[in-house]
Design a protein around this motif. Structure first.
Motif, PDB file in Angstrom:
ATOM      1  N   ASN A  13     -15.460 -22.879   7.424  1.00  0.00           N
ATOM      2  CA  ASN A  13     -15.666 -21.822   8.430  1.00  0.00           C
ATOM      3  C   ASN A  13     -14.462 -21.609   9.346  1.00  0.00           C
ATOM      4  OD1 ASN A  13     -18.417 -21.256   7.640  1.00  0.00           O
ATOM      5  ND2 ASN A  13     -19.003 -23.194   8.630  1.00  0.00           N
ATOM      6  N   ILE A  14     -13.285 -21.749   8.759  1.00  0.00           N
ATOM      7  CA  ILE A  14     -12.048 -21.478   9.491  1.00  0.00           C
ATOM      8  C   ILE A  14     -11.549 -20.103   9.075  1.00  0.00           C
ATOM      9  CG2 ILE A  14      -9.646 -22.191   9.858  1.00  0.00           C
ATOM     10  CD1 ILE A  14     -11.709 -24.090  11.065  1.00  0.00           C
ATOM     11  N   GLN A  15     -11.302 -19.237  10.013  1.00  0.00           N
ATOM     12  CA  GLN A  15     -10.838 -17.891   9.704  1.00  0.00           C
ATOM     13  C   GLN A  15      -9.312 -17.861   9.626  1.00  0.00           C
ATOM     14  OE1 GLN A  15     -12.579 -14.706  12.070  1.00  0.00           O
ATOM     15  NE2 GLN A  15     -14.406 -15.950  12.479  1.00  0.00           N
ATOM     16  N   ILE A  16      -8.815 -17.247   8.555  1.00  0.00           N
ATOM     17  CA  ILE A  16      -7.376 -17.084   8.344  1.00  0.00           C
ATOM     18  C   ILE A  16      -7.034 -15.614   8.541  1.00  0.00           C
ATOM     19  CG2 ILE A  16      -5.458 -17.381   6.722  1.00  0.00           C
ATOM     20  CD1 ILE A  16      -6.803 -20.014   7.418  1.00  0.00           C
ATOM     21  N   PRO A  17      -6.114 -15.247   9.413  1.00  0.00           N
ATOM     22  CA  PRO A  17      -5.186 -16.093  10.181  1.00  0.00           C
ATOM     23  C   PRO A  17      -5.636 -16.347  11.625  1.00  0.00           C
ATOM     24  CG  PRO A  17      -4.416 -13.854  10.287  1.00  0.00           C
ATOM     25  CD  PRO A  17      -5.709 -13.812   9.504  1.00  0.00           C
ATOM     26  N   GLN A  18      -6.848 -15.915  11.989  1.00  0.00           N
ATOM     27  CA  GLN A  18      -7.271 -16.019  13.388  1.00  0.00           C
ATOM     28  C   GLN A  18      -7.218 -17.455  13.910  1.00  0.00           C
ATOM     29  OE1 GLN A  18      -8.744 -14.347  11.021  1.00  0.00           O
ATOM     30  NE2 GLN A  18      -9.430 -12.314  11.686  1.00  0.00           N
ATOM     31  N   HIS A  19      -7.687 -18.396  13.092  1.00  0.00           N
ATOM     32  CA  HIS A  19      -7.689 -19.798  13.512  1.00  0.00           C
ATOM     33  C   HIS A  19      -6.482 -20.575  12.990  1.00  0.00           C
ATOM     34  CE1 HIS A  19     -12.349 -19.313  13.706  1.00  0.00           C
ATOM     35  NE2 HIS A  19     -11.773 -18.916  14.822  1.00  0.00           N
ATOM     36  N   CYS A  20      -5.973 -20.173  11.845  1.00  0.00           N
ATOM     37  CA  CYS A  20      -4.815 -20.864  11.255  1.00  0.00           C
ATOM     38  C   CYS A  20      -4.053 -19.911  10.345  1.00  0.00           C
ATOM     39  CB  CYS A  20      -5.272 -22.092  10.464  1.00  0.00           C
ATOM     40  SG  CYS A  20      -3.922 -23.079   9.765  1.00  0.00           S
ATOM     41  N   VAL A  36      24.293 -18.220  -4.417  1.00  0.00           N
ATOM     42  CA  VAL A  36      23.113 -18.416  -3.577  1.00  0.00           C
ATOM     43  C   VAL A  36      22.431 -17.072  -3.347  1.00  0.00           C
ATOM     44  CG1 VAL A  36      22.248 -19.292  -1.381  1.00  0.00           C
ATOM     45  CG2 VAL A  36      24.225 -20.382  -2.464  1.00  0.00           C
ATOM     46  N   TYR A  37      21.128 -17.038  -3.573  1.00  0.00           N
ATOM     47  CA  TYR A  37      20.346 -15.815  -3.425  1.00  0.00           C
ATOM     48  C   TYR A  37      19.608 -15.814  -2.086  1.00  0.00           C
ATOM     49  CZ  TYR A  37      21.269 -15.451  -8.390  1.00  0.00           C
ATOM     50  OH  TYR A  37      21.909 -15.383  -9.609  1.00  0.00           O
ATOM     51  N   LYS A  38      19.476 -14.635  -1.512  1.00  0.00           N
ATOM     52  CA  LYS A  38      18.831 -14.494  -0.216  1.00  0.00           C
ATOM     53  C   LYS A  38      17.332 -14.262  -0.422  1.00  0.00           C
ATOM     54  CE  LYS A  38      19.385 -11.876   4.115  1.00  0.00           C
ATOM     55  NZ  LYS A  38      19.901 -12.978   4.926  1.00  0.00           N
ATOM     56  N   GLY A  39      16.508 -15.162   0.098  1.00  0.00           N
ATOM     57  CA  GLY A  39      15.062 -15.022  -0.033  1.00  0.00           C
ATOM     58  C   GLY A  39      14.514 -13.960   0.910  1.00  0.00           C
ATOM     59  N   GLU A  40      13.311 -13.521   0.620  1.00  0.00           N
ATOM     60  CA  GLU A  40      12.674 -12.480   1.440  1.00  0.00           C
ATOM     61  C   GLU A  40      11.295 -12.954   1.891  1.00  0.00           C
ATOM     62  OE1 GLU A  40      10.914  -7.925   0.967  1.00  0.00           O
ATOM     63  OE2 GLU A  40      11.939  -8.921  -0.707  1.00  0.00           O
ATOM     64  N   PHE A  41      11.042 -12.922   3.185  1.00  0.00           N
ATOM     65  CA  PHE A  41       9.729 -13.268   3.720  1.00  0.00           C
ATOM     66  C   PHE A  41       8.827 -12.048   3.618  1.00  0.00           C
ATOM     67  CE2 PHE A  41       6.951 -13.347   7.627  1.00  0.00           C
ATOM     68  CZ  PHE A  41       6.011 -14.229   7.089  1.00  0.00           C
ATOM     69  N   ILE A  42       7.690 -12.199   2.957  1.00  0.00           N
ATOM     70  CA  ILE A  42       6.746 -11.092   2.763  1.00  0.00           C
ATOM     71  C   ILE A  42       5.523 -11.346   3.635  1.00  0.00           C
ATOM     72  CG2 ILE A  42       5.352  -9.845   1.070  1.00  0.00           C
ATOM     73  CD1 ILE A  42       7.320 -10.842  -1.080  1.00  0.00           C
ATOM     74  N   ASN A  43       5.376 -10.567   4.667  1.00  0.00           N
ATOM     75  CA  ASN A  43       4.284 -10.765   5.639  1.00  0.00           C
ATOM     76  C   ASN A  43       3.031 -10.017   5.198  1.00  0.00           C
ATOM     77  OD1 ASN A  43       2.893 -11.462   7.924  1.00  0.00           O
ATOM     78  ND2 ASN A  43       3.843  -9.914   9.229  1.00  0.00           N
ATOM     79  N   ARG A  44       2.020 -10.786   4.782  1.00  0.00           N
ATOM     80  CA  ARG A  44       0.745 -10.206   4.400  1.00  0.00           C
ATOM     81  C   ARG A  44      -0.339 -10.638   5.402  1.00  0.00           C
ATOM     82  NH1 ARG A  44       2.203 -11.722  -1.427  1.00  0.00           N
ATOM     83  NH2 ARG A  44       3.284  -9.880  -2.210  1.00  0.00           N
ATOM     84  N   ASN A  45      -1.574 -10.727   4.949  1.00  0.00           N
ATOM     85  CA  ASN A  45      -2.674 -10.910   5.894  1.00  0.00           C
ATOM     86  C   ASN A  45      -2.976 -12.348   6.304  1.00  0.00           C
ATOM     87  OD1 ASN A  45      -3.052  -8.134   5.729  1.00  0.00           O
ATOM     88  ND2 ASN A  45      -4.508  -8.312   4.034  1.00  0.00           N
ATOM     89  N   SER A  46      -2.342 -13.327   5.652  1.00  0.00           N
ATOM     90  CA  SER A  46      -2.673 -14.720   5.985  1.00  0.00           C
ATOM     91  C   SER A  46      -1.877 -15.252   7.168  1.00  0.00           C
ATOM     92  CB  SER A  46      -2.428 -15.626   4.766  1.00  0.00           C
ATOM     93  OG  SER A  46      -1.044 -15.726   4.479  1.00  0.00           O
ATOM     94  N   SER A  47      -0.979 -14.417   7.704  1.00  0.00           N
ATOM     95  CA  SER A  47      -0.191 -14.886   8.857  1.00  0.00           C
ATOM     96  C   SER A  47      -0.128 -13.807   9.945  1.00  0.00           C
ATOM     97  CB  SER A  47       1.232 -15.262   8.419  1.00  0.00           C
ATOM     98  OG  SER A  47       1.924 -14.141   7.905  1.00  0.00           O
TER      99      SER A  47
END
Length: 328
Positions: A259-266, A317-328
């Motif tokens: 019963n932990i809500q993602i991302p509200q609680h974590c 060296v390759y540059k990574g990409e942060f993909i912001n979806r609903n878990s954060s």
């Protein structure tokens, strides 16, 4: 039909020694060579096509060394590398080391004995110096791990930078009780990620919580178990940088059960932008690792080296990409 194993047994030597005799390898004594050749002549042994390739020092085969094919990242990496090798006219042989040094050294021996034209190293239990000593100037290209590149070519992601970016995103949201997952913290790749995680805290004047650093967490099941230990009684954590999207999926599964809500609680961030990141609820924020580009580049590079192109070791060296979806 007499085989190379029969010749080895009848000569009282190893199969590798017979292979060296067939390939006219310099590190075989005259006495041993004569003994093996005598047995071959006595039994009318005709070396097969592989042995002929040894003599020509070309096998049209490239070895890929990985720790475990069951790991989703490595199975994906092997898929792309094998396809690119095939397009370039080369077969591939995949060796799983299971983090066993002796298994790894056996593959290096096979490389030295011309069973492969080159080796693609995705992970190792040895230092760069030990790898160089074991491969003895044969063609080896490392990908995935962030080696220095002093002894062999390296193709890798900037793990430190992109992990720092993802961690900074969570910190900017006021999340300070942050966890970090690695599958093998002794590897250069995992160390680079941890360094990025720590630097993101330092840039905000914060200290990371060492009790929230978790090692040997690599599967969905590991994520579920870790989540249960964190979520079951009370919320001990506000955010987690997971080592893979599979670990992140396990954490989300555990959160639902507790019963932990993602991302509200974590908040949870995965790694690799695997398709599984799109099927969880919520979808997983993740990091793109550019496997297709890296695979194409390193295979083209290794084929050029096999064909005789000479150049000092390179590091791309390759540059990574942060993909912001609903878990954060």
């Amino acid at each position: 039909m007499v085989t190379i194993y029969d010749i080895a047994r009848l000569s009282g030597v190893s199969k590798s020694t017979v292979s060296r005799v067939i390939s006219n390898h310099p590190y075989v004594s005259t006495e041993t060579k004569s003994k093996v050749i005598k047995v071959m002549q006595e039994y009318n042994y005709v070396p097969n096509s592989l042995a002929k390739q040894f003599r020509q020092k070309k096998s049209k085969c490239i070895a890929i060394l990985i720790p475990d094919l069951n790991h989703p990242y490595f199975s994906q990496l092997v898929k792309y590398i094998s396809a690119d090798c095939y397009k370039s006219g080369y077969k591939t042989v995949v060796h799983q080391t299971f983090l066993n040094k002796e298994i790894e050294r056996e593959v290096y021996t096979q490389l030295r004995e011309y069973e492969y034209d080159a080796l693609i190293l995705t992970s190792s239990t040895l230092s760069e110096e030990e790898i160089a000593e074991n491969t003895r100037n044969k063609i080896i290209v490392a990908c995935n791990e962030d080696y220095r590149g002093d002894y062999f070519d390296v193709f890798c992601l900037n793990e430190e930078e992109v992990t720092m970016k993802a961690t900074s995103h969570l910190i900017s949201k006021g999340i300070t009780k942050l966890g970090f997952c690695s599958d093998n913290i002794s590897s250069p790749l995992q160390k680079a990620r941890l360094k990025g995680f720590i630097l993101a805290h330092a840039k905000k004047g914060l200290k990371h919580n060492k009790s929230l650093l978790f090692n040997e967490i690599s599967s969905i099941e590991d994520g579920i178990m870790l989540g249960n230990s964190l979520f079951k009684d009370n919320l001990k954590i506000e955010g987690i940088i997971a080592g893979s999207d599979f670990v992140a999926a396990g954490l989300i599964r555990s959160a639902v059960s507790n019963n932990i809500q993602i991302p509200q609680h974590c908040s949870i961030v995965g790694f690799d932008n695997h398709p599984i990141s799109l099927v969880t609820n919520p979808q997983i924020s993740t990091i793109s690792n550019h496997i297709p580009d890296m695979s194409n580049d390193l295979v083209n590079h290794i084929v050029n080296k096999i064909n005789g192109v000479k150049q000092p070791p390179i590091k791309k060296v390759y540059k990574g990409e942060f993909i912001n979806r609903n878990s954060s």
